[in-house]
Design a protein around this motif. Structure first.
Motif, PDB file in Angstrom:
ATOM      1  N   LYS A 118       0.820  -1.209   0.000  1.00  0.00           N
ATOM      2  CA  LYS A 118       0.000   0.000   0.000  1.00  0.00           C
ATOM      3  C   LYS A 118       0.856   1.262   0.000  1.00  0.00           C
ATOM      4  O   LYS A 118       0.543   2.237  -0.693  1.00  0.00           O
ATOM      5  CB  LYS A 118      -0.933  -0.005   1.221  1.00  0.00           C
ATOM      6  CG  LYS A 118      -2.047  -1.028   1.142  1.00  0.00           C
ATOM      7  CD  LYS A 118      -2.969  -0.930   2.348  1.00  0.00           C
ATOM      8  CE  LYS A 118      -4.123  -1.902   2.240  1.00  0.00           C
ATOM      9  NZ  LYS A 118      -5.030  -1.823   3.410  1.00  0.00           N
ATOM     10  N   TRP A 121       2.244   1.801  -3.380  1.00  0.00           N
ATOM     11  CA  TRP A 121       1.182   2.272  -4.281  1.00  0.00           C
ATOM     12  C   TRP A 121       1.052   3.791  -4.183  1.00  0.00           C
ATOM     13  O   TRP A 121       0.972   4.482  -5.207  1.00  0.00           O
ATOM     14  CB  TRP A 121      -0.122   1.577  -3.909  1.00  0.00           C
ATOM     15  CG  TRP A 121      -1.256   1.808  -4.862  1.00  0.00           C
ATOM     16  CD1 TRP A 121      -2.093   2.882  -4.892  1.00  0.00           C
ATOM     17  CD2 TRP A 121      -1.681   0.947  -5.917  1.00  0.00           C
ATOM     18  NE1 TRP A 121      -3.027   2.738  -5.893  1.00  0.00           N
ATOM     19  CE2 TRP A 121      -2.798   1.556  -6.541  1.00  0.00           C
ATOM     20  CE3 TRP A 121      -1.250  -0.291  -6.396  1.00  0.00           C
ATOM     21  CZ2 TRP A 121      -3.473   0.973  -7.610  1.00  0.00           C
ATOM     22  CZ3 TRP A 121      -1.919  -0.866  -7.460  1.00  0.00           C
ATOM     23  CH2 TRP A 121      -3.015  -0.237  -8.059  1.00  0.00           C
ATOM     24  N   GLN A 156      -0.528   5.879   5.014  1.00  0.00           N
ATOM     25  CA  GLN A 156       0.568   5.483   4.133  1.00  0.00           C
ATOM     26  C   GLN A 156       1.796   6.387   4.257  1.00  0.00           C
ATOM     27  O   GLN A 156       2.890   6.009   3.853  1.00  0.00           O
ATOM     28  CB  GLN A 156       0.092   5.442   2.678  1.00  0.00           C
ATOM     29  CG  GLN A 156      -1.093   4.523   2.421  1.00  0.00           C
ATOM     30  CD  GLN A 156      -0.928   3.156   3.053  1.00  0.00           C
ATOM     31  OE1 GLN A 156       0.143   2.547   2.979  1.00  0.00           O
ATOM     32  NE2 GLN A 156      -1.978   2.672   3.697  1.00  0.00           N
TER      33      GLN A 156
END
Length: 260
Positions: A118, A121, A156
């Protein structure tokens, strides 16, 4: 076989767009609300683990994708093959730990967990030109889902509580602030503090690995079932709920709960 089935769907869409008055009349704007409804119907099927329903609703959504692509093709915007190629290339580009690029991006080739994937990403999206990690959250998302996505995105880059008890402490803090706002009687302040409390509760649900949207929808369904059963019990005695006292309705409510 899957290629043949997909080609058949595209062919049928071409024929309907040419020969059916309703299909011919549709635009991206007239389809929009129907697409949203189909998405929610898929969500209901998933929540109920209704695999036959999931299959049907996926078909409906796939139809909409083909429909939008057909309209785009008519306007020389893009084709369905461009949609397929675009998402395939994006998946490859966003998974450098599976498909190493010619030019290595430091720190993105090796992952040890789902969390690493994640983070990669989000880093890749920023390298592609995104100005904020929050920019990918659609503005039209329902508020509960949007809150979850915003919190996940912020995580994130490390903007995250460390433990669930810390989040619960924030929930109790926001609860106290809402109580103070209620005492003032100021509508705007109460709304603000209620929003803060809901946001904190959604964050707490996330720390418990609970989908807040799904949890609330399950409660909605449970309430619908229990309330409808109350109406049935009242009708069996020749009554309507509106004619009963709150105490009588509470008795029926507890009876329904005991049945479950």
């Amino acid at each position: 076989m899957s290629q043949e089935a997909f080609n058949r769907l595209v062919q049928v869409m071409d024929e309907l767009r040419e020969k059916c008055p309703w299909d011919r009349k549709q635009t991206i704007h007239t389809l929009r609300q129907m697409t949203i409804e189909e998405t929610y119907e898929l969500g209901d099927a998933i929540l109920g683990e209704d695999w036959a329903g999931i299959k049907e609703e996926l078909g409906d959504l796939l139809l909409h994708i083909v429909f939008y692509s057909k309209i785009a093709q008519e306007q020389n915007r893009f084709r369905i093959t461009d949609v397929l190629t675009g998402i395939t290339e994006k998946l490859i580009k966003r998974h450098p730990h599976i498909y190493p690029p010619d030019t290595a991006i430091s720190g993105l080739r090796e992952v040890r967990s789902e969390a690493d994937v994640k983070k990669n990403w989000e880093q890749l999206k920023l390298k592609e030109g995104k100005t904020s990690v929050l920019s990918g959250v659609p503005g039209s998302l329902p508020a509960v889902v949007k809150a979850m996505r915003l919190q996940e995105k912020a995580k994130q880059v490390g903007f995250e509580w460390e433990t669930a008890p810390q989040v619960w402490e924030k929930v109790t803090e926001e609860t106290a602030e809402l109580s103070e706002a209620v005492e003032t009687g100021e509508a705007a302040k109460m709304e603000e503090e209620l929003g803060d409390l809901l946001f904190s509760l959604i964050n707490y649900a996330r720390f418990l690995n609970i989908d807040a949207e799904a949890a609330l929808e399950r409660t909605n369904k449970k309430f619908i079932h229990r309330f409808s059963r109350m109406e049935q019990l009242a009708a069996a005695d020749g009554n309507q709920l509106a004619a009963l006292t709150l105490e009588q309705m509470d008795i029926l409510w507890n009876q329904v709960k005991s049945e479950q």
